[in-house]
Design an enzyme around this catalytic site. Sequence first.
Site, PDB file in Angstrom:
ATOM      1  N   HIS A 183       0.810  -1.227   0.000  1.00 46.42           N
ATOM      2  CA  HIS A 183       0.000   0.000   0.000  1.00 46.42           C
ATOM      3  C   HIS A 183       0.839   1.271   0.000  1.00 46.42           C
ATOM      4  O   HIS A 183       0.425   2.287  -0.554  1.00 46.42           O
ATOM      5  CB  HIS A 183      -1.012  -0.030   1.141  1.00 46.42           C
ATOM      6  CG  HIS A 183      -2.186  -0.898   0.822  1.00 46.42           C
ATOM      7  ND1 HIS A 183      -2.343  -2.150   1.350  1.00 46.42           N
ATOM      8  CD2 HIS A 183      -3.218  -0.717  -0.038  1.00 46.42           C
ATOM      9  CE1 HIS A 183      -3.441  -2.696   0.848  1.00 46.42           C
ATOM     10  NE2 HIS A 183      -3.994  -1.846   0.005  1.00 46.42           N
ATOM     11  N   CYS A 219      -9.518  -3.194 -10.783  1.00 44.98           N
ATOM     12  CA  CYS A 219      -9.006  -1.990 -10.110  1.00 44.98           C
ATOM     13  C   CYS A 219      -7.674  -2.232  -9.410  1.00 44.98           C
ATOM     14  O   CYS A 219      -7.150  -1.349  -8.748  1.00 44.98           O
ATOM     15  CB  CYS A 219     -10.036  -1.445  -9.128  1.00 44.98           C
ATOM     16  SG  CYS A 219     -10.339  -2.542  -7.747  1.00 44.98           S
ATOM     17  N   ASP A 223      -4.685  -8.199  -4.235  1.00 38.58           N
ATOM     18  CA  ASP A 223      -4.910  -9.241  -3.229  1.00 38.58           C
ATOM     19  C   ASP A 223      -5.159 -10.594  -3.872  1.00 38.58           C
ATOM     20  O   ASP A 223      -4.717 -11.621  -3.350  1.00 38.58           O
ATOM     21  CB  ASP A 223      -6.092  -8.860  -2.332  1.00 38.58           C
ATOM     22  CG  ASP A 223      -5.667  -7.918  -1.224  1.00 38.58           C
ATOM     23  OD1 ASP A 223      -4.597  -8.170  -0.635  1.00 38.58           O
ATOM     24  OD2 ASP A 223      -6.360  -6.936  -0.964  1.00 38.58           O
ATOM     25  N   GLU A 246     -11.291 -10.495  -4.720  1.00 35.55           N
ATOM     26  CA  GLU A 246      -9.851 -10.453  -4.445  1.00 35.55           C
ATOM     27  C   GLU A 246      -9.382 -11.652  -3.629  1.00 35.55           C
ATOM     28  O   GLU A 246      -8.282 -11.634  -3.079  1.00 35.55           O
ATOM     29  CB  GLU A 246      -9.448  -9.119  -3.816  1.00 35.55           C
ATOM     30  CG  GLU A 246     -10.356  -8.595  -2.740  1.00 35.55           C
ATOM     31  CD  GLU A 246      -9.989  -7.172  -2.281  1.00 35.55           C
ATOM     32  OE1 GLU A 246      -8.967  -6.627  -2.704  1.00 35.55           O
ATOM     33  OE2 GLU A 246     -10.746  -6.639  -1.475  1.00 35.55           O
TER      34      GLU A 246
END
Length: 579
Positions: free
Chosen positions: A191, A504, A457, A433
């Site tokens: 992240h 995404c 993920d 995910e």
Amino acid sequence: MEIKKGIAVSPGISIAKSMIIDSEDYRIPRRSIEPSQRMIEVQRVRNAFRDAISELTRLEAAQDQAEGGKIKDIFAVHLRFMHDRSLRKRITDLIHSEFVTAEYAVSTVLRQIASHFTKVKDAYISERAADIYDIERRLLRQLLGKKREDIGHLTEEVVIVARELSPTQTAGFNKEFVKGIASDAGGRTSHAAIVARSLGIPAVVALEDFTEYVSGGDTVIVDGNRGIVIVNPDDQTIRQYQEYSREFAELEHRLDAIRRKPAVTRDGVEITLLGNIEFPDEAEVVLEKGGEGIGLYRTEFLYLNTDREPTEQDHYEAYAKAVQICADRPVIIRTVDLGADKYTQSKRFAPEPNPFLGLRSIRFCLQNLMMFKAQLRAILRVSVLGDVKIMFPLITNRQELMQAKMILRDVMEDLDEESIPYKRDVQVGIMIETPSAALTAYSLARDVDFFSIGTNDLTQYTLAVDRGNELVSTLYSSVDPAVLRLIRTVIQDAHKAQIDVSVCGEMASEPQYIMLLLGIGVRTISIASPMIPEIKQIIRSVTMEDCNKLARKVLSMNSERQISSYLRNSARKILPEAF
Ligand code: PEP
Ligand code: MG
């Protein structure tokens, strides 16, 4: 001059003096100082002891009032230890003899003592090691806390160098001064890397032991295109990188021209190109770069920079800002995805043993209903302001989805009772995910309006590779045949159920993967805003026929290596400057 290779996670080139940030949770790297700097470091040690002692004295006094006998004793022991002159002498002797920083000396000496305690057979004494680590952390907080404050008040351009950065730290960087990022840890989809890309700061991660080669103030080049960092480059290297930097700026400038043009293939197939955001203001950048709305709003960032729980009104104001910026364009608000590597300040010091498999995301929300409901109320309230959609992350089974939808209905009823307007038919979707969600997509599709595939993920959970761990980063690939099979399944199931499906995850912002995604049926993608022009350029340069052909070929391959190199070569032919 020292050259290190890592993983390029945010494009661009920067050349600036380094600023090193340490994290109290990690080993403090050994860094040499000039002999003339030794007294400054010694003074820093003295100040840290002074401030830590006064902090502890305050804490001990507060315990008096609270009559906390046991805790008071612990503080008293820590205070006695810190008043011990021989401890301070050992630390300052190390600075004088080894020319090291205050942080390194404090950490080394206290860890030597702790390790000594651990080896003693007597349980009472060996347990004191935990106290020593506690004292180490307290002193390091004093030493590093001041530097952290400096980060907020930068006055000159720097390259941030760190062992590891959290998403919160990265989100706090002022991009006017933070020109580049280099870290030992991390992966392409960690992240902190995602945030660096959103901010448009060139970054290289997974440099392993880079921090051991840099001192604060060294000149550092960060090449976020090639994944290279260089410490103290010679003149020729600096000139070469200034040239690369000019070329990169030219490419960006050329791409500016297509910002207002549609994302359509040469044979006329329209692709919806949306942006991912972490903060509401970023919506403006997405539109500026040519995005058509927000495909993923990572709302958990509202929690990361604050010590207090955001209220329903805090949620509302943030979402309203993004929705107003987007006017009638879509804004997909994802409910909070806390846990794993994104902790609230209050949860930071209570980590789970296996956080990515733990109480994260929708699981965390379903166990914290007050928080979840406050967020859902805010999303429903903004639903009347624009084209708002709700998305639940990390769904692993149908029951979880049903539970989340039931809570949404409860919240709707509450709003009805209070006569607060909201869009009754607001679209509800989920992120795919986890392998379990991908494999049951045909069934989940019946109860949602759309899917968004979170390849970051999905890749991590399919391949059992931590997305942020540099030690296994070479095993992490979204074009592994196993991951591709799951992605294709999800797209086919969504098409059969006639619901929307988008991608995404970071995979969609990789120039070399875009043809493949189009070829397997993706028509909507959501990516970091700085990547929008380049991805649009690729879409506008290809035909769907080429993409279909490429996808068929890739899906017949059974090795990740073969797929990766084939995709790289194909993309290089389309946009050579990007590679
Ligand atoms: C993903 O997992 O692909 C995703 C988009 O969500 P995040 O990166 O926030 O986990
Ligand atoms: Mg995710």
